[in-house]
Design a protein around this motif. Structure first.
Motif, PDB file in Angstrom:
ATOM      1  N   GLU A  94      44.127 -23.609  28.761  1.00  0.00           N
ATOM      2  CA  GLU A  94      45.666 -23.261  28.492  1.00  0.00           C
ATOM      3  C   GLU A  94      45.541 -22.368  27.032  1.00  0.00           C
ATOM      4  O   GLU A  94      44.428 -22.328  26.307  1.00  0.00           O
ATOM      5  N   ASP A  95      46.433 -21.652  26.909  1.00  0.00           N
ATOM      6  CA  ASP A  95      46.633 -20.754  25.903  1.00  0.00           C
ATOM      7  C   ASP A  95      46.132 -21.246  24.482  1.00  0.00           C
ATOM      8  O   ASP A  95      45.384 -20.903  23.478  1.00  0.00           O
ATOM      9  N   ARG A  96      46.796 -22.462  23.933  1.00  0.00           N
ATOM     10  CA  ARG A  96      46.753 -22.976  22.647  1.00  0.00           C
ATOM     11  C   ARG A  96      45.449 -23.298  22.460  1.00  0.00           C
ATOM     12  O   ARG A  96      44.728 -23.207  21.483  1.00  0.00           O
ATOM     13  N   ALA A  97      44.837 -24.134  23.358  1.00  0.00           N
ATOM     14  CA  ALA A  97      43.193 -24.472  23.590  1.00  0.00           C
ATOM     15  C   ALA A  97      42.424 -23.559  23.152  1.00  0.00           C
ATOM     16  O   ALA A  97      41.333 -23.534  22.739  1.00  0.00           O
ATOM     17  N   ALA A  98      42.823 -22.380  24.153  1.00  0.00           N
ATOM     18  CA  ALA A  98      41.697 -21.085  23.892  1.00  0.00           C
ATOM     19  C   ALA A  98      41.784 -20.623  22.562  1.00  0.00           C
ATOM     20  O   ALA A  98      40.875 -20.306  21.897  1.00  0.00           O
ATOM     21  N   ALA A  99      43.004 -20.383  22.111  1.00  0.00           N
ATOM     22  CA  ALA A  99      43.177 -19.882  21.003  1.00  0.00           C
ATOM     23  C   ALA A  99      42.461 -20.577  19.700  1.00  0.00           C
ATOM     24  O   ALA A  99      42.024 -19.812  18.856  1.00  0.00           O
ATOM     25  N   ASP A 100      42.581 -21.801  19.649  1.00  0.00           N
ATOM     26  CA  ASP A 100      41.521 -22.430  18.732  1.00  0.00           C
ATOM     27  C   ASP A 100      40.122 -22.549  19.119  1.00  0.00           C
ATOM     28  O   ASP A 100      39.406 -22.807  18.163  1.00  0.00           O
ATOM     29  N   ARG A 101      39.690 -22.003  19.931  1.00  0.00           N
ATOM     30  CA  ARG A 101      38.131 -21.812  20.666  1.00  0.00           C
ATOM     31  C   ARG A 101      37.751 -20.588  20.733  1.00  0.00           C
ATOM     32  O   ARG A 101      36.333 -20.554  21.072  1.00  0.00           O
ATOM     33  N   LEU A 102      38.284 -19.497  20.534  1.00  0.00           N
ATOM     34  CA  LEU A 102      38.146 -18.242  20.836  1.00  0.00           C
ATOM     35  C   LEU A 102      36.481 -17.839  19.735  1.00  0.00           C
ATOM     36  O   LEU A 102      35.743 -17.322  20.465  1.00  0.00           O
ATOM     37  N   GLY A 103      36.338 -18.595  18.890  1.00  0.00           N
ATOM     38  CA  GLY A 103      35.467 -18.164  17.731  1.00  0.00           C
ATOM     39  C   GLY A 103      34.415 -19.152  17.848  1.00  0.00           C
ATOM     40  O   GLY A 103      33.103 -19.110  16.919  1.00  0.00           O
ATOM     41  N   ALA A 104      34.474 -20.048  18.700  1.00  0.00           N
ATOM     42  CA  ALA A 104      33.477 -21.323  18.847  1.00  0.00           C
ATOM     43  C   ALA A 104      32.243 -20.972  19.717  1.00  0.00           C
ATOM     44  O   ALA A 104      32.560 -19.920  20.550  1.00  0.00           O
ATOM     45  N   SER A 105      31.300 -21.802  19.600  1.00  0.00           N
ATOM     46  CA  SER A 105      30.023 -21.370  20.407  1.00  0.00           C
ATOM     47  C   SER A 105      30.334 -22.100  21.785  1.00  0.00           C
ATOM     48  O   SER A 105      31.009 -22.672  22.049  1.00  0.00           O
ATOM     49  N   ASP A 106      29.239 -21.284  22.725  1.00  0.00           N
ATOM     50  CA  ASP A 106      29.571 -21.866  24.067  1.00  0.00           C
ATOM     51  C   ASP A 106      29.417 -23.062  24.283  1.00  0.00           C
ATOM     52  O   ASP A 106      30.003 -24.086  24.867  1.00  0.00           O
ATOM     53  N   ALA A 107      28.293 -23.878  23.371  1.00  0.00           N
ATOM     54  CA  ALA A 107      28.111 -25.243  23.660  1.00  0.00           C
ATOM     55  C   ALA A 107      29.173 -26.071  22.900  1.00  0.00           C
ATOM     56  O   ALA A 107      29.428 -27.233  23.470  1.00  0.00           O
ATOM     57  N   GLN A 108      29.804 -25.532  22.105  1.00  0.00           N
ATOM     58  CA  GLN A 108      30.920 -26.580  21.546  1.00  0.00           C
ATOM     59  C   GLN A 108      32.168 -26.532  22.569  1.00  0.00           C
ATOM     60  O   GLN A 108      32.692 -27.522  22.593  1.00  0.00           O
ATOM     61  N   ILE A 109      32.438 -25.266  22.988  1.00  0.00           N
ATOM     62  CA  ILE A 109      33.296 -25.263  24.140  1.00  0.00           C
ATOM     63  C   ILE A 109      33.312 -26.092  25.294  1.00  0.00           C
ATOM     64  O   ILE A 109      34.209 -26.919  25.678  1.00  0.00           O
TER      65      ILE A 109
END
Length: 476
Positions: A364-379
């Motif tokens: 969802e939009d909010r979850a993505a906004a919080d994780r755009l800068g996170a690593s693949d592994a963290q996502i």
């Protein structure tokens, strides 16, 4: 002229030439952006005899129609499907010799309620009731509310948001709440808007909700394209003069034409179609008028797409067998708005190819906004426990994962946007207008609607050229 009297988004059929060969030079145009809107504009103009150059910042055409090879699979990292309710893109597929690759997808989808998948088909009004997605009173109230708009749902064009401007005075949630449809809002409209467009009903116009409902009212079917969605823009780009790796940073209109520039290049033409996403178009085109500035102020939702390659022996739960999409209402989710089961996209039933299957997970939009800068592994670590609830055992069955981030996933459609689209499309070009806007923010947030805006922009330029030809003028 009222928008309802405008022609449908196809090329003008007039045989009047836009210029006279041997008397005047051919008019020229630059298209900024090689997404589907820009490519459709360039194709339409080139077919009308205009000399067209297309500048694209990326290394290939397609924009958010992005197809990748993943293991032995061809997968979609952006736009996921076509519809039998589309007209522009199927015609384009026929034009490019790709229509034979159109395949019917499974029409079975599921919406989660109380932790259980409720199987529904967009073509069946009874499925929400039979599956337990809606109770009888909620089902009746929704049917009555939509039934009163039956003519519009069956007849208004599905690729022209402006034609739905009569519903553009309140949000989708307000429209449903006034009709006592709170349960349908929670389990039909909200998961549809978030799962398809990463938008909320509270911030989206009722015009978008009802346009989207029109696909179900007309019993439209979901289809896929052999070779992937990006095969369309890739094939179209091969017929045009597309220069990749050239980002348009500035557009300057002059009395004698338009100058387009970016890092290391500058080009001139008689006209420009600006088909960049709204944030980039706003920066590049400072000469916008008040209406254009409102359209260029469009925000975008965000998402992150996880493509999970499961082992060959993984099977989805029986309740999801043969299904294509899974929508997760906000009452049932933490991060995941939707799942797409590629096994159901191409044929009914689970795959027996021995190659494993691909499951697409969209945040969802909010979850993505919080994780755009996170690593693949963290996502993956954040999201996988939630996916496990819907697909038990998937955590131990993943062979590979591809993470795609979309900072501009879908344009928002707030109240007033449909009216602005209608106003922009219906007004005649200004006498000295040389810059025309196209793109998904100029219409509804899906590929067919974006493609239609490219045709609209080309039509506007052709009308300007034809008017100049009748007046004895020519491009300077």
């Amino acid at each position: 002229m009222h928008a309802a009297s405008l022609p449908s988004p196809v090329l003008p059929t007039s045989t009047e030439p836009v210029y006279s060969p041997g008397v005047h030079r051919a008019p020229t145009a630059i298209v900024a952006g090689a997404g589907i809107a820009g490519l459709c504009a360039a194709d339409a103009l080139a077919r009308a005899g205009v000399q067209v150059r297309v500048f694209e910042a990326a290394q290939e055409a397609g924009g958010r129609m992005r197809t990748e090879t993943f293991g032995r699979h061809v997968i979609e990292c952006g736009a996921q499907f076509l519809s039998t309710g589309y007209t522009v893109l199927p015609a384009l597929a026929r034009q490019l010799g790709l229509a034979g690759g159109l395949r019917a997808a499974s029409q079975v989808n599921a919406v989660i309620r109380q932790g259980r998948p409720r199987r529904v088909r967009a073509q069946s009004m009874l499925d929400p009731l039979r599956s337990g997605l809606l109770g009888l009173p909620a089902w009746l109230r929704l049917g009555l509310a939509l039934g009163r708009e039956g003519r519009a749902l069956r007849t208004l064009p599905l690729n022209d948001l402006g034609q739905w401007a009569r519903y553009d005075e309140e949000s989708a949630s307000e429209w449903l709440d006034r009709r006592g449809c709170g349960e349908a809002l929670a389990y039909v409209t909200e998961p549809l808007l978030q799962g398809f467009y990463f938008l909320t009903p509270e911030t989206s116009s009722a015009a978008l909700m009802l346009l989207a409902s029109g696909f179900g009212a007309r019993r439209c079917s979901t289809t896929s394209l052999a070779g992937g969605m990006q095969s369309l823009p890739r094939a179209l780009a091969r017929t045009l003069h597309v220069e990749t790796g050239r980002r348009v940073d500035a557009i300057r209109q002059q009395d004698t034409g338009v100058v387009v520039s970016g890092a290391g290049f500058e080009a001139r033409a008689d006209y420009v179609v600006c088909a960049l996403p709204a944030p980039f178009a706003r920066q590049a085109w400072p000469g916008a008028d008040a209406l254009e500035r409102r359209l260029l102020a469009t925000g975008y939702s965000r998402t992150i797409n996880l493509s999970l390659l499961a082992r060959p022996d993984f099977r989805v739960p029986r309740a999801l067998a043969g299904a294509y999409g899974v929508l997760v209402p906000r009452a049932e989710r933490r991060h995941v708005a939707a799942l797409a089961l590629d096994a159901g996209k191409h044929h009914l039933g689970d795959p027996a190819s021995g190659h494993g299957q691909v499951i697409q997970v969209m945040l969802e939009d909010r979850a993505a906004a919080d994780r755009l800068g996170a690593s693949d592994a963290q996502i993956i670590a954040d999201v996988l426990p939630e996916v496990e609830r819907h697909l038990p055992g998937i955590s131990r069955q993943i062979e590979d994962c591809l993470v795609t981030r979309w900072a501009q996933a879908m344009p928002t459609v707030p109240v007033g946007r449909a009216a602005d689209v209608q106003a922009y499309r219906s007004r005649p070009p200004a006498p000295r207008q040389r810059v025309f806007l196209a793109g998904d923010y100029m219409n509804a947030p899906f590929t067919e609607a974006a493609a239609a805006t490219g045709h609209w922009a080309a039509e506007a330029i052709m009308r300007t050229l034809q008017a100049a030809a009748r007046a004895g003028a020519r491009p300077a």
